[in-house]
Design an enzyme around this catalytic site. Structure first.
Site, mmCIF file in Angstrom:
data_model
loop_
_atom_site.group_PDB
_atom_site.id
_atom_site.type_symbol
_atom_site.label_atom_id
_atom_site.label_comp_id
_atom_site.label_asym_id
_atom_site.label_seq_id
_atom_site.Cartn_x
_atom_site.Cartn_y
_atom_site.Cartn_z
ATOM 1 N N PRO A 184 48.719 58.718 42.523
ATOM 2 C CA PRO A 184 49.701 59.798 42.282
ATOM 3 C C PRO A 184 50.988 59.347 41.589
ATOM 4 C CG PRO A 184 49.791 59.108 44.582
ATOM 5 C CD PRO A 184 48.657 58.325 43.953
ATOM 6 N N GLY A 185 51.196 58.019 41.409
ATOM 7 C CA GLY A 185 52.340 57.633 40.588
ATOM 8 C C GLY A 185 53.290 56.606 41.179
ATOM 9 N N GLY A 186 52.859 55.882 42.232
ATOM 10 C CA GLY A 186 53.740 54.869 42.837
ATOM 11 C C GLY A 186 54.109 53.762 41.851
ATOM 12 N N ASP A 237 45.154 58.315 34.105
ATOM 13 C CA ASP A 237 44.312 58.528 35.293
ATOM 14 C C ASP A 237 43.500 59.783 35.055
ATOM 15 O OD1 ASP A 237 43.354 59.044 38.076
ATOM 16 O OD2 ASP A 237 44.770 57.455 38.582
ATOM 17 N N ASP A 296 39.762 58.797 31.288
ATOM 18 C CA ASP A 296 39.109 57.614 31.856
ATOM 19 C C ASP A 296 39.727 56.390 31.170
ATOM 20 O OD1 ASP A 296 37.483 55.475 32.394
ATOM 21 O OD2 ASP A 296 35.601 56.572 32.141
ATOM 22 N N ASP A 355 45.638 49.603 38.645
ATOM 23 C CA ASP A 355 45.324 49.731 40.076
ATOM 24 C C ASP A 355 44.100 50.643 40.213
ATOM 25 O OD1 ASP A 355 45.855 49.214 42.782
ATOM 26 O OD2 ASP A 355 47.166 50.950 43.010
ATOM 27 N N LYS A 375 39.781 45.259 43.067
ATOM 28 C CA LYS A 375 39.447 45.883 44.356
ATOM 29 C C LYS A 375 37.993 45.607 44.708
ATOM 30 C CE LYS A 375 42.784 49.555 43.565
ATOM 31 N NZ LYS A 375 43.641 49.605 44.757
HETATM 32 C C1 LIG Z 1 44.636 53.275 44.361
HETATM 33 S S1 LIG Z 1 44.782 54.650 43.336
HETATM 34 C C2 LIG Z 1 46.180 54.231 42.389
HETATM 35 C C3 LIG Z 1 47.482 54.360 43.106
HETATM 36 C C4 LIG Z 1 48.653 54.212 42.169
HETATM 37 N N1 LIG Z 1 48.723 52.861 41.616
HETATM 38 C C5 LIG Z 1 49.969 54.503 42.824
HETATM 39 O O1 LIG Z 1 50.818 53.614 42.883
HETATM 40 O O2 LIG Z 1 50.172 55.648 43.264
HETATM 41 C C6 LIG Z 1 43.474 54.411 42.212
HETATM 42 C C7 LIG Z 1 43.393 55.432 41.103
HETATM 43 O O3 LIG Z 1 42.382 55.018 40.187
HETATM 44 C C8 LIG Z 1 41.942 56.182 39.528
HETATM 45 N N2 LIG Z 1 40.731 55.916 38.766
HETATM 46 C C9 LIG Z 1 39.492 55.560 39.210
HETATM 47 N N3 LIG Z 1 38.672 55.350 38.140
HETATM 48 C C10 LIG Z 1 39.412 55.554 37.020
HETATM 49 C C11 LIG Z 1 39.157 55.453 35.639
HETATM 50 N N4 LIG Z 1 37.936 55.091 35.182
HETATM 51 N N5 LIG Z 1 40.139 55.733 34.767
HETATM 52 C C12 LIG Z 1 41.370 56.095 35.205
HETATM 53 N N6 LIG Z 1 41.680 56.193 36.516
HETATM 54 C C13 LIG Z 1 40.722 55.917 37.413
HETATM 55 C C14 LIG Z 1 41.768 57.175 40.673
HETATM 56 O O4 LIG Z 1 41.773 58.505 40.186
HETATM 57 C C15 LIG Z 1 42.990 56.833 41.538
HETATM 58 O O5 LIG Z 1 44.047 57.728 41.260
#
Ligand SMILES: C[S@@+](CC[C@H](N)C(=O)[O-])C[C@H]1O[C@@H](n2cnc3c(N)ncnc32)[C@H](O)[C@@H]1O
Length: 312
Positions: free
Chosen positions: A188-190, A206, A226, A244, A273
């Site tokens: 969500p944007g941290g 994202d 993506d 992330d 991860k």
């Molecule tokens: C752990 S969260 C990120 C949290 C973010 N760094 C923060 O600080 O709020 C992981 C994110 O990866 C995104 N995601 C997963 N696969 C993706 C892709 N192929 N391209 C872009 N985003 C992706 C998910 O939608 C999710 O929002």
């Protein structure tokens, strides 16, 4: 005090099993401490040839100390240096009684950004009532690798920003005003909040939306896409590539390889991860083998490692 040849690895919180996968020839295990040392043999382990990642702290110069009383043990530690962090294992109460007789050090949350402490932080535990295992030199300047930030509970939409802050602390440099950052997996944007708050221009990618108030920050551009189908040439030169994204480590490696080949990104901070309970060590080793980079388990990491590569 008898120095022993080898290391003591303090497992990252909750990930002793991964550390043991990395250290199948451990000589002893005391709680979360995995030892690889011997009194007689030459140093049995070459850390550079066989890197270990799932640690919160590594004791680099372990020694054994026989002692009769708690105050004698405390005196011996104090004679080496000021700061010692206890790691209670089997003789927890007695370990803490020794710690009580040692100088205290501040453990208040730290406001980001801060200067990394320069004073050495030692570590010790008890192997039996009269035998202490310690090391004055450790990899982390924090007690058992642990520290907290003064948190911002109002602005960032998630607490994930803390691991980016920690990575930047270890990087020893910050994205600054005018620098261009790509934040992949931004929702969500941290991380986007953390980067934009430093004055950098952030392109946040994202498939999911950013929190509206983060999307509205003046130096943030948001792309619903993506990340892995975006080629480096589509984005152009960037100062920081931050990722992330939740994905298999291999998928991240495939995408990051393209960026490395392109030469279009100067600095990288990426979370690798693990999926399910599996530790994909082969892929982690690929990241770790990139010249000038390192892989760490940060205090704010969960079932993931952080890869950091900085421009020379
Ligand atoms: C752990 S969260 C990120 C949290 C973010 N760094 C923060 O600080 O709020 C992981 C994110 O990866 C995104 N995601 C997963 N696969 C993706 C892709 N192929 N391209 C872009 N985003 C992706 C998910 O939608 C999710 O929002």
């Amino acid at each position: 005090m008898d120095f022993v040849q080898g290391y003591v690895f303090h497992a990252a919180d909750g990930f002793l099993r991964h550390l043991l996968e990395e250290l199948p020839s451990a000589t002893r295990i005391d709680g979360d401490l995995v030892s690889l040392w011997s009194k007689e043999e030459p140093r049995p382990f070459d850390l550079s040839a066989r890197p270990v990642f799932w640690t919160r702290n590594t004791w680099l110069e372990p020694f054994l100390l026989e002692f009769n009383s708690i105050s004698e043990a405390a005196r011996a530690l104090k004679s080496l240096q000021r700061n010692w962090s206890p790691t209670p294992t089997a003789f927890a109460r007695r370990t803490l009684l020794i710690a009580d007789q040692l100088p205290h050090f501040p453990s208040k949350p730290r406001a980001f950004p801060f200067e990394m402490p320069t004073a050495p932080m030692g570590a010790f535990t008890l192997l039996d009532e009269h035998l202490l295992l310690g090391s004055a030199k450790c990899t982390s300047p924090f007690p058992s690798g642990a520290f907290e930030f003064v948190e911002n509970k109002d602005d960032p939409p998630s607490r994930a920003y803390r691991k980016l802050w920690e990575a930047l602390e270890f990087a020893g440099k910050l994205p600054g005003p005018g620098e261009r950052c790509l934040d992949a997996g931004a929702s969500p944007g941290g991380w986007t909040w953390a980067l934009a708050s430093l004055g950098a221009n952030v392109l946040s990618v994202d498939r999911a939306p950013l929190e509206p108030r983060i999307e509205r920050m003046p130096n943030v551009t948001c792309m619903r896409h993506d990340a892995f189908t975006l080629k480096p040439e589509d984005i152009g030169p960037i100062d920081w590539l931050c990722s992330d994204v939740i994905c298999y480590p291999e998928a991240l490696w495939k995408w990051i390889s393209k960026w490395l080949d392109s030469g279009l990104a100067r600095n990288f901070i990426c979370t690798i991860k693990m999926q399910g309970s599996v530790y994909d060590r082969d892929t982690v080793l690929r990241f770790a083998s990139v010249p000038g980079s390192r892989v760490l388990h940060l205090w704010h990491n969960k079932h993931e490692l952080t890869w950091i590569k900085l421009s020379p």
